[in-house]
Design an enzyme around this catalytic site. Structure first.
Site, short mmCIF file in Angstrom:
data_model
loop_
_atom_site.label_atom_id
_atom_site.label_comp_id
_atom_site.label_asym_id
_atom_site.label_seq_id
_atom_site.Cartn_x
_atom_site.Cartn_y
_atom_site.Cartn_z
N GLY A 143 0.80 -1.22 0.00
CA GLY A 143 0.00 0.00 0.00
C GLY A 143 0.83 1.27 0.00
O GLY A 143 1.60 1.51 -0.93
N CYS B 175 14.20 6.42 -5.01
CA CYS B 175 12.94 5.72 -4.78
C CYS B 175 12.04 5.85 -6.01
O CYS B 175 11.84 6.95 -6.53
CB CYS B 175 12.26 6.27 -3.54
SG CYS B 175 13.17 5.88 -2.04
#
Lengths: 260, 91
Positions: free
Chosen positions: A170, A187
């Site tokens: 999630g 990231c």
């Protein structure tokens, strides 16, 4: 709503309950085991739902869209830092896990809500936007790589897996982690280091407040009528490195502490 | 019985991987393949019990809603779950 989800759709029953597990720091292996268990549970009772709120010890996960090239330190350097690298079966790319983040992993039967995986990703992004609005942070959803940005920098990663139409993984939101290590890990392939709620907000931000708000937002957005909060799960007992009664998630019994 | 891509709510999707090989016996609801959209993986399940026959899509191939990924064929009598039934003895 769409064809695939519509084929499964049953309108959610009244009185749906969301079990919220506030687990503190959780080893990634323990998370994976708990997710498997909860996916199985929700698949068997599709009006039920769960959400895990936790953070993880330092480490790197690489989703299906990630590449080792986005992790700049060499393997021996990662070892010396104590950052394990793990390939995971979620969407999204590379993610650096650090204390000071809040991971929010809803386990919800998407077919029960008539949601496709794509629509579910939008809902998760909307939850983060709602949360950041509460901190007066102007944020925007990333249209290319699911996640949320503030002033151009990513502040939250969104990556999920859907099994038997039940979601797992999630949101991972930077609340107040050390931001320096994000220079070394791109990231989701983004060359800009991530930012945090604390960096962007003039006010002091408490992790507990963020967790609480996320539970409320998940419950509201996915139409749960009741929330039961737990600070442990029985499935974690044998694996927990924490002594009973600690905040790490090793209690013998899952005790609901608050319901609404 | 065709294994079809459900509506995933994304204009972009690719096949990530197959969990089973031709000849593997599967039960209805078993996951047989994984499809990737930006931000999410989705397990495609067997629409019926039987044996995986032809596969029409390779990993990293783009896929679209309704597209047939492969076929589930009727299982041969006596075949057991998880066994490759189309390989010659001794392989």
């Amino acid at each position: 709503m769409t064809e695939g989800a519509e084929a499964h759709q049953v309108h959610p029953a009244p009185g749906r309950a969301l079990h919220a597990y506030l687990l503190g720091r959780l080893e990634f292996d323990h998370l994976l085991a708990l997710q498997r268990r909860l996916v199985y549970d929700v698949a068997g009772d599709r009006d039920a739902g769960a959400v895990i709120l936790c953070d993880h010890p330092p480490g790197v996960t690489i989703g299906r869209e990630g590449s080792r090239v986005h992790v700049r330190p060499r393997p021996e350097e990662l070892t010396s830092r104590g950052w394990p690298v793990r390939w995971v079966s979620r969407g999204g790319g590379v993610l650096l896990h650090l204390p000071g983040q809040v991971a929010c992993y809803p386990l919800i039967a998407l077919d029960r809500l008539g949601l496709t995986p794509g629509e579910y990703l939008h809902e998760l992004q909307a939850i983060v936007l709602d949360l950041l609005r509460a901190y007066d942070l102007p944020a925007e959803a990333d249209p290319v790589r699911p996640g949320v940005r503030v002033k151009g920098r990513r502040i939250a990663h969104v990556g999920v897996a859907v099994r038997d139409w039940v979601s797992c993984f999630g949101i991972v939101l930077n609340v107040h982690p050390d931001l320096e290590p994000f220079y070394d890990v791109h990231c989701d392939g983004d060359p800009l280091p991530m930012t945090s709620v604390q960096r962007e907000s003039p006010a002091r931000v408490r992790v507990a407040g963020v967790r609480q708000k996320l539970v409320e937002l998940v419950a509201a957005r996915f139409r749960f009528d009741r929330v039961s909060v737990f600070h442990a799960h029985p499935g974690l007992v044998s694996r927990s490195p924490f002594p009973p009664g600690s905040a790490g998630g090793g209690l013998k019994h899952a005790v609901p502490t608050r319901t609404r | 019985m065709p294994i079809c891509v459900p509506e995933l709510g994304s204009p972009r999707a690719v096949l990530s991987l197959w969990y089973v090989r031709p000849g593997d016996r599967v039960s209805e609801g078993d996951r047989v393949a994984e499809v990737l959209i930006p931000g999410a993986t989705f397990d495609v399940t067997a629409p019926a019990s039987g044996v995986l026959g032809d596969r029409f899509v390779l990993p990293t191939d783009p896929v679209a809603t309704g597209q047939t990924l492969g076929m589930i064929e009727e299982a041969a009598p006596g075949s057991r779950p998880g066994l490759r039934t189309n390989v010659p003895p001794g392989e």
